[in-house]
Design a protein around this motif. Structure first.
Motif, PDB file in Angstrom:
ATOM      1  N   PRO A  68       1.751 129.852  51.405  1.00 45.68           N
ATOM      2  CA  PRO A  68       0.580 129.664  51.845  1.00 45.68           C
ATOM      3  C   PRO A  68       0.627 128.465  52.424  1.00 45.68           C
ATOM      4  O   PRO A  68       1.099 127.530  52.067  1.00 45.68           O
ATOM      5  N   ARG A  69       0.100 128.625  53.456  1.00 51.31           N
ATOM      6  CA  ARG A  69      -0.298 126.973  54.393  1.00 51.31           C
ATOM      7  C   ARG A  69      -1.200 126.954  55.197  1.00 51.31           C
ATOM      8  O   ARG A  69      -2.134 128.782  55.246  1.00 51.31           O
ATOM      9  N   GLY A  70      -2.093 126.298  56.043  1.00 48.69           N
ATOM     10  CA  GLY A  70      -3.076 125.860  56.071  1.00 48.69           C
ATOM     11  C   GLY A  70      -4.534 125.330  55.786  1.00 48.69           C
ATOM     12  O   GLY A  70      -4.041 124.673  54.319  1.00 48.69           O
ATOM     13  N   LEU A  71      -5.493 125.888  56.518  1.00 44.51           N
ATOM     14  CA  LEU A  71      -6.874 125.369  55.541  1.00 44.51           C
ATOM     15  C   LEU A  71      -6.882 126.308  54.805  1.00 44.51           C
ATOM     16  O   LEU A  71      -7.568 127.462  55.279  1.00 44.51           O
ATOM     17  N   LEU A  72      -8.076 125.362  53.851  1.00 44.47           N
ATOM     18  CA  LEU A  72      -8.247 126.508  52.602  1.00 44.47           C
ATOM     19  C   LEU A  72      -9.690 125.662  51.987  1.00 44.47           C
ATOM     20  O   LEU A  72     -10.576 124.549  52.087  1.00 44.47           O
ATOM     21  N   ARG A  73     -11.050 126.350  53.088  1.00 45.80           N
ATOM     22  CA  ARG A  73     -11.883 126.242  52.712  1.00 45.80           C
ATOM     23  C   ARG A  73     -12.705 126.182  51.513  1.00 45.80           C
ATOM     24  O   ARG A  73     -12.706 127.331  51.375  1.00 45.80           O
ATOM     25  N   VAL A  74     -13.159 125.834  50.643  1.00 46.47           N
ATOM     26  CA  VAL A  74     -13.618 125.470  49.448  1.00 46.47           C
ATOM     27  C   VAL A  74     -15.151 125.293  48.644  1.00 46.47           C
ATOM     28  O   VAL A  74     -15.622 124.177  49.040  1.00 46.47           O
ATOM     29  N   THR A  75     -15.942 126.024  48.431  1.00 43.34           N
ATOM     30  CA  THR A  75     -17.800 125.119  47.925  1.00 43.34           C
ATOM     31  C   THR A  75     -17.795 125.633  46.145  1.00 43.34           C
ATOM     32  O   THR A  75     -17.336 126.787  45.689  1.00 43.34           O
ATOM     33  N   ALA A  76     -17.751 124.773  45.732  1.00 42.12           N
ATOM     34  CA  ALA A  76     -18.302 124.888  44.290  1.00 42.12           C
ATOM     35  C   ALA A  76     -19.558 123.803  43.537  1.00 42.12           C
ATOM     36  O   ALA A  76     -19.869 122.855  44.730  1.00 42.12           O
TER      37      ALA A  76
END
Length: 303
Positions: free
Chosen positions: A94-102
């Protein structure tokens, strides 16, 4: 790039847009300018002969036709990616941008230490992490996944359990020395209790059933770490997750009280993501990694 490749790119953009609902953001994640992204979507709609999107100056939403088309577009992309992998074409990681909120406290204490090893497995992923104790709208905010420790109420979201979230009542030795140790949940009404804003009802399991205690105190806050630190400083009694206070418990700065009256909740830490027919590989590997990292019994419950 030939016409068939362009159509695949159009589908990738459309599927990403269905998650972000933001043309500029979806295009940016695929390396496209807003103008090129808009032209791709226009070509896709023209080729299909239907309108897939409602566009306004403020937001983008899917039309009924767009919603119906989405799972088929995801299936096509999944098949294309699987076919490429089968013959060794392209990058299988997997590649690219991963947007996470926590949640802010959990993110700082437990997600950040996990990232170095995660990147050793998935070096091509770029993480955009937003830490906040406010529950955000995943779709409106353009997030791929959220870490939450509250009940899932949105039926358009899917949740996977990452770890247990054991919560206990605790206080500092100094507070208990001065004010005494409550022997029952009812005794809490005579004590200073520290609460997260809006969470002053404490529900306990007892031999006689659930007991609901409305607590009160001179201090409340909207931040879990501040609540824990106030408890350590002797300002009162508080409910804390073991992932937040395990170090303070080990050092003796806090002690558990009312252990014979467990809190009546089945709290857990969840990875939450928008429902879709095909889960993005970057989301799947991130969630799977965290499940393995925390394990069946999280390290904070082993202390």
């Amino acid at each position: 790039m030939n016409q068939d490749q362009m159509q695949i790119e159009h589908l990738r953009l459309f599927v990403r847009l269905a998650s972000t609902l933001n043309i500029s953001l979806a295009g940016q994640e695929l390396g496209l300018s807003p103008a090129v992204a808009s032209s791709y979507l226009n070509r896709l709609e023209t080729g299909l002969g239907v309108r897939l999107l409602h566009r306004t100056t403020r937001k983008v939403t899917l039309t009924p036709e767009g919603s119906a088309f989405l799972p088929y577009a995801e299936d096509v992309l999944a098949s294309v990616d699987a076919a490429c992998t089968a013959v060794g074409i392209g990058n299988t990681l997997p590649r690219g941008l991963l947007r996470v909120t926590a949640p802010a406290s959990f993110g700082r204490m437990h997600l950040m230490p996990a990232l170095k090893d995660f990147w050793s497995h998935y070096p091509d992923l770029i993480l955009d992490m937003r830490f906040s104790d406010t529950i955000v709208d995943l779709v409106e905010g353009g997030f791929d996944v959220a870490i939450r420790n509250s009940e899932l109420k949105d039926s358009n979201l899917i949740a996977r359990k990452l770890a247990s979230d054991q919560r206990i009542v605790c206080a500092s030795p100094d507070y208990l020395k001065h004010y005494g140790v409550p022997k029952s949940p009812q005794a809490l009404t005579e004590h200073q209790c520290i609460n997260l804003i809006g969470l002053d009802q404490w529900i306990f399991s007892t031999p006689d059933g659930s007991v609901n205690i409305k607590t009160h105190g001179r201090f409340r806050t909207d931040n879990g770490e501040i609540m824990r630190d106030a408890c350590v400083d002797g300002l009162g009694i508080a409910i804390n997750s073991t992932w937040s206070v395990y170090q303070q418990l080990t050092r003796g700065e806090l002690v558990q009280i009312l252990a014979n009256y467990p809190l009546a909740d089945d709290a857990a830490l969840w990875a939450v993501y928008p429902s879709s027919h095909q889960l993005a590989p970057k989301v799947r590997v991130f969630i799977d990694y965290l499940i393995g990292y925390f394990g069946e019994v999280p390290y904070w419950d082993q202390c």
